[in-house]
Design an enzyme around this catalytic site. Structure first.
Site, PDB file in Angstrom:
ATOM      1  N   GLU A 160      -8.454  -2.144  -3.160  1.00  0.00           N
ATOM      2  CA  GLU A 160      -8.471  -1.836  -1.726  1.00  0.00           C
ATOM      3  C   GLU A 160      -8.814  -0.368  -1.485  1.00  0.00           C
ATOM      4  OE1 GLU A 160      -5.442  -1.638   2.089  1.00  0.00           O
ATOM      5  OE2 GLU A 160      -4.872  -2.899   0.397  1.00  0.00           O
ATOM      6  N   ASN A 187       2.837  -4.646  -4.423  1.00  0.00           N
ATOM      7  CA  ASN A 187       3.807  -5.062  -3.400  1.00  0.00           C
ATOM      8  C   ASN A 187       4.975  -5.829  -4.027  1.00  0.00           C
ATOM      9  OD1 ASN A 187       3.502  -8.165  -2.691  1.00  0.00           O
ATOM     10  ND2 ASN A 187       1.420  -7.428  -3.011  1.00  0.00           N
TER      11      ASN A 187
END
Length: 328
Positions: free
Chosen positions: A129, A223
């Site tokens: 990302e 995450n």
């Protein structure tokens, strides 16, 4: 026998919306008879990648590995703009699975560059990302851990702060406070994904009600690691596993009566059901172990109901998937 009487799956788990959309787009292209590839792993989950491979959907690391005319799915993380251009130049059918939240990040970065801000990007260097984001703002300063901030962040008149979507909110807020003293004008663009925030809140809530948390997700998933850290901050013992195969030792459950299960945004909610069933079999009381499959399905139903768009279960169920599969 074990001591586990109840296993609870945290609410709003399963694939995040962006991951589910990217996977669905890959499956739809393949079902339409197209030679389909994903550029990079569409999800940090080996089981899901294997399932896609069984459908003929291959992961490639470079566009050079894709034949002219084939379909290539851009995963939720997004890519640099030059990657899109190159795919089109090569005559590939580009299926853009970039998460809508990440597309918003790219737009914000383009504006910040045009407005002449010195941009600080909170993110994990080399994460897909972040690599994609840097394609829109090549001069952005990427920082991660707090120890780096002092040396890496300059003092400039006009600065902007933006974030990789899966960074923890507390870290973004702390960096924003740090940067206030570094700039005359500081523009803060909060691009921490709301699904990430909600999942962290739900995991914290679950951790406060159980004796032990089991966090399920890829070892390389940022995450997922953050969820484990949050459980420990809440003072609840936590173990992190990649999938149900990692659960073979009943020892961590020795004194646990109520166990919580949560998962990262790349973990299918069905995996959490399988983990729940395994915990009952491995460490349940005689009564709960005997009903492991039934109790795991009930836990899945309770968790999936309020999940809305963040679950990996189809909503509403498609005709070909009713009745839902029970115990796996």
């Amino acid at each position: 026998m074990g001591t586990v009487q109840e296993v609870r799956i945290a609410k709003r788990t399963g694939f995040c919306y962006g991951v589910r959309e990217a996977i669905d787009k890959a499956k739809e292209a393949s079902a339409a008879g197209k030679a389909t590839h994903t550029l990079g792993q569409v999800v940090h989950n080996e089981g899901v990648v294997r399932d896609l491979l069984d459908l003929g959907i291959q992961t490639v690391e470079s566009l050079d590995d894709v034949d002219h005319g084939a379909a290539v799915v851009i995963r939720a993380h997004g890519v640099r703009p030059d990657v899109m251009e190159r795919a089109e130049e090569r005559g590939l059918e580009v299926i853009d699975g970039t998460c809508t939240w990440v597309i918003q990040e790219h737009r914000e970065l383009t504006k910040l560059v045009a407005e002449g801000y010195t941009i600080v990007l909170l993110g994990t260097p080399k994460h897909a990302e972040v690599v994609g984001m840097l394609g829109f703002a090549p001069d952005a300063i990427v920082v991660d851990d707090e120890e780096e901030w002092e040396a890496a962040i300059p003092r400039k008149k006009r600065m902007a702060l933006i974030s990789q979507s899966t960074q923890p909110p507390w870290k973004f807020e702390k960096l924003a406070a740090f940067m206030v003293s570094r700039a005359h004008e500081l523009k803060i663009v909060n691009t921490v994904c709301p699904v990430t925030i909600r999942r962290q809140q739900d995991t914290l809530e679950a951790a406060g009600e159980v004796d032990l948390m089991v966090v399920v997700g890829g070892r390389s998933s940022a995450n997922t690691k953050e969820l484990t850290r949050l459980c420990e901050i809440a003072g609840t013992a936590a173990i992190q596993i990649e999938n149900v195969a990692d659960l073979s030792d009943p020892a961590p459950f020795a004194n646990a009566r109520i166990v919580g299960v949560t998962g990262g945004t790349s973990t299918p909610i069905e995996d959490l059901r399988d983990v729940t069933e395994r915990i009952y079999v491995l460490a349940g009381t005689p009564e709960t172990a005997a009903k492991a499959a039934e109790l795991a399905s009930a836990a899945l139903d309770r968790a999936a109901t309020p999940a809305g768009r963040t679950t990996s279960l189809p909503t509403p169920p498609r005709v070909d998937q009713v009745p839902a599969s029970g115990a796996a």
